[in-house]
Design an enzyme around this catalytic site. Structure first.
Site, mmCIF file in Angstrom:
data_model
loop_
_atom_site.group_PDB
_atom_site.id
_atom_site.type_symbol
_atom_site.label_atom_id
_atom_site.label_comp_id
_atom_site.label_asym_id
_atom_site.label_seq_id
_atom_site.Cartn_x
_atom_site.Cartn_y
_atom_site.Cartn_z
ATOM 1 N N LEU A 68 1.217 -1.081 -0.301
ATOM 2 C CA LEU A 68 0.638 0.231 0.052
ATOM 3 C C LEU A 68 0.966 1.838 0.287
ATOM 4 C CD1 LEU A 68 -2.990 -0.598 2.635
ATOM 5 C CD2 LEU A 68 -3.026 -0.985 0.068
ATOM 6 N N ASP A 69 2.803 1.266 0.003
ATOM 7 C CA ASP A 69 2.842 2.846 -0.415
ATOM 8 C C ASP A 69 3.130 3.309 -1.253
ATOM 9 O OD1 ASP A 69 3.862 3.079 3.306
ATOM 10 O OD2 ASP A 69 3.968 1.303 2.453
#
Length: 785
Positions: free
Chosen positions: A547-548
């Site tokens: 998700l970064d």
């Protein structure tokens, strides 16, 4: 003055894909007039599960198409509609399927592999894309089938990339007057989202296995849900003291970081026995207050009533009362406004014609990339924030990466002993912080300027620098910018049209706003992990930090949306990208289904309702797997033919999808017996040639040497002043007139400090000397930094 950021734009969406319709949904959310062109029977996405239990159709279609109009076309979209379009998202046939378009039109083509390259004709459902990207190899238990993740996240990410590319092309059009073509391949988008293990292999030759423990985390099952806990070495004592396990601090199995990693399973067995009766949210809160990163793995049915989302006013209702997810990002001046639910087939009420005001602000230029002339100041660390700046820099912006001398970017220099695998040829060198594959993978095209923001002199310089920038990006905890005097209100007093973007994990407000987070814990909080895992196993995350980079892409999209508004009005604004809320959109249909039915999906490895077989199967060699996804009877017959068992296609147990699902264990055993002993790449090639979606589960070395990516120009050779010259993985944005590029390698620590202070911040030579004397800057990390 318009209060919609994209007011006046018209987007014609002729796609039949999740990626294309998510791209146009983002346009609709922020004010564009979006017309979905459907065949007489309706878009294929209308038949995409999950479905409403109230006879209201596909919840995926609702999620992707709220706020749009619908026009039915048996062949090509109406000529007058195309003539009025600013952006056209192409149909499955691509550009040749449409008549000639106006020179100012921006076209967007989102495909699995692009229309050129060795895999251009391959079928690319989600499991195939993730297998090839290197992402899937990270997931699951050594010796068992790797896990592909959940939903259609690569398609959503590709749609987000299409939105970014389209807005960049519109900015270039407004500067130069011409439209252009935007080419987005989901395979390249997924490869860009993967943790940079391929670049690590390029640097050091590291051959990773799934047994490698790189993340200091584990999960325990509390009385009301799973909790993921990260125990960094420098938080070990704090963790033990917080949870009442002080006796472990000097336990010979765990006292030393190396032996602690070796005994990780035993450690979490002890933690499970000690904390299993705790309430999950209370435990997470206690750990977070002690600066130990933790998160609950929320089930999808828990999200609609979660207190944090409720207090942030996240959920919204359509006029007919149906629930929808809140915005992916929040703009202070031009917030999202959904103008209605999904259209009925052919529902196209009269609306004002899209405006064609293409006024160019003074100084705008398309030379050097679509964002040439834009200046960005980054106050970021690790991956999400730097990825946002990397995207803007790839598209031509000048990005200044501000670094601290006493709190060094963890991707440059962590608090542990340097691992040789992180450096070129395994050599940390005299300045290991300049040679880390992590930092150097995400900070290409940037300038490095060292400022100590703990000093008044450093903060004063930062304010001068911000006043010379169009955009400031920050991924500090909420409230930090205000303490530094660099918040939006302070900076707009210096520059009224500035855009300040913050990307807090949980948002700037709400009960969880001060919780620290990492990619995997955000995946837990977004509900994604509840969908990923083996049958009866624990929730799993997608690689080290999936998700970064998604957060970085969402931030770039938000900034470009705000820039479009500024280009027409001269107004800046504050941008908030709550990364968890933005990520929820990637499983939006599944969340809406859980909210409606009150039932959570069941984790079942790689198996899905709409295909069988749909799994990873063993091949020759250690940890060698091939994924195969059979979605209909024709693909099943083709698979049986390649297997040399054509009679299986007519076997009444397997002749239909429903039958194959009922006998899925038998189907999987037959396929696994056939793939065993074969080369994974050769199997995939044979199956794709026969029309069966398949792919080798690629390891980092495979991605680094991938022929399709190489022929598509995904890699760029860049020379670093210390780390040397290497191929660098790129980004998926391909613009035909103003292409993005990787122009130079990541900077050495403080490589451009004096240039930035002088040329950009406007300090005199004397002021620069005074900054050095006041220790507002430095040439190397300070001890303990």
């Amino acid at each position: 003055m318009p209060d919609h950021a994209l007011h006046g734009l018209r987007v014609v969406d002729a796609s039949e894909s999740i990626a294309g319709q998510y791209c146009s949904r983002l346009f609709a959310d922020f004010g564009a007039d979006v017309v979905l062109v459907e065949p007489p029977g309706g878009s294929a996405i209308r038949q995409r599960p999950p479905f409403s239990t109230h006879d209201q159709g596909s919840l995926t279609f609702l999620h992707l198409n709220s706020g749009k109009r619908s026009v039915v076309a048996a062949a090509q979209p109406p000529a007058d509609l195309l003539a009025s379009a600013d952006v056209v998202i192409l149909p499955p046939g691509g550009r040749p399927a449409l008549p000639p378009l106006a020179a100012a039109t921006v076209t967007v083509d989102v495909t699995p592999f692009g229309r050129e390259g060795p895999r251009a004709g391959w079928k690319g459902p989600e499991i195939v894309i993730q297998a090839l990207s290197g992402m899937m190899f990270n997931n699951g238990t050594e010796g068992r089938e790797p896990l592909f993740g959940c939903g259609d996240r690569s398609s959503y990410a590709a749609g987000l990339a299409g939105y970014i590319g389209a807005l960049a092309a519109l900015r270039a059009r407004d500067a130069g007057g011409a439209g252009q073509h935007v080419d987005i391949a989901a395979a390249e988008t997924a490869a860009a989202m993967c943790f940079p293990h391929a670049f690590q292999h390029i640097y050091s030759g590291t051959l990773r296995t799934r047994a490698d423990r790189t993340n200091p985390c584990g999960q325990i099952l509390c009385r009301d849900g799973w909790v993921c806990i990260w125990i960094y070495n420098h938080r070990w004592v704090r963790f033990c003291e917080t949870v009442g396990l002080q006796h472990l601090i000097r336990d010979e199995r765990f006292a030393d970081p190396v032996t602690r990693r070796q005994n990780w399973v035993d450690l979490f067995g002890i933690i499970q026995a000690h904390l299993g009766d705790e309430a999950a949210e209370a435990l997470v809160d206690r750990l977070q207050r002690a600066d130990v990163i933790a998160a609950k793995s929320y089930r999808l049915t828990e999200l609609p009533s979660q207190r944090h989302l409720a207090e942030r006013g996240y959920w919204e209702r359509l006029p007919d009362g149906r629930r929808i997810l809140g915005p992916t990002f929040r703009l202070s001046r031009t917030p999202r406004r959904v103008r209605g639910g999904p259209p009925a087939i052919g529902q196209a009420p009269a609306m004002a014609s899209a405006g064609k005001d293409r006024a160019v602000r003074p100084g705008a230029s398309a030379a050097g990339g679509p964002l040439a002339g834009l200046r960005v100041m980054e106050l970021t660390t690790a991956w999400a924030g730097p990825m946002a700046g990397r995207v803007l820099g790839f598209l031509g912006a000048e990005c200044i990466h501000i670094e601290s001398p006493n709190r060094v970017n963890s991707w440059r220099l962590n608090k542990e002993r340097p691992n040789p695998e992180n450096f070129p040829a395994g050599d940390p060198g005299a300045r290991p912080y300049d040679r880390s594959f992590l930092f150097n993978s995400q900070n290409v095209n940037k300038l490095s300027c060292i400022l100590d923001l703990k000093t008044e002199e450093g903060r004063a310089i930062a304010r001068r620098l911000a006043a010379a920038c169009d955009v400031v990006i920050c991924n500090f905890r909420p409230g930090t910018l205000a303490k530094l005097g660099l918040d939006y209100e302070s900076l707009r007093a210096l520059r009224p049209d500035i855009i300040v973007a913050e990307l807090p994990a949980f948002g700037l407000t709400g009960p969880l706003s001060n919780h620290a987070a990492l990619g995997p814990t955000m995946e837990m909080a977004a509900g994604m992990s509840s969908l990923v895992g083996y049958r009866d196993g624990q929730p799993e995350t997608t690689g080290p930090s999936y998700l970064d980079p998604i957060g970085g892409f969402n931030t770039a999209a938000a900034i470009l949306t705000a820039l479009h508004h500024r280009q027409r009005t001269g107004e800046g604004q504050h941008v908030e990208v709550p990364q968890v809320e933005a990520a929820m959109h990637l499983i939006g249909g599944e969340i809406l289904a859980a909210a409606e039915t009150g039932q959570d999906p069941v984790r079942d490895g790689n198996r899905v309702a709409h295909a069988a077989p749909h799994d990873a199967f063993p091949c020759a060699g250690d940890e060698s797997w091939v994924v195969i996804a059979v979605r209909d009877d024709a693909e099943w017959a083709a698979l049986c033919g390649v297997m040399g068992q054509p009679d299986l296609a007519a076997d009444p147990r397997f002749a239909s999808l429903s039958g194959r699902k009922r006998h899925e264990d038998e189907v999987s055993a037959l396929v696994a017996a056939w793939t065993a002993g074969q080369d994974r790449h050769a199997v995939a090639e044979r199956l794709q040639a026969a029309g069966v979606p398949a792919a080798a589960v690629q390891k980092p070395r495979d991605v680094a040497q991938d022929r399709h990516l190489s022929q598509r120009g995904f890699f760029h050779r860049l020379a670093h002043p210390d780390a040397g010259e290497h191929p660098h993985p790129g980004l998926p944005f391909r613009l035909s007139v103003t292409p993005g590029s990787q122009r130079r390698a990541a900077p050495a620590f403080g490589q451009h400090t004096e240039e930035v202070l002088g040329r950009i911040a406007g300090l005199s030579a004397q002021e620069i000397r005074e900054a050095w004397a006041a220790k507002a800057t430095a040439s190397a990390p300070l001890p303990g930094g």
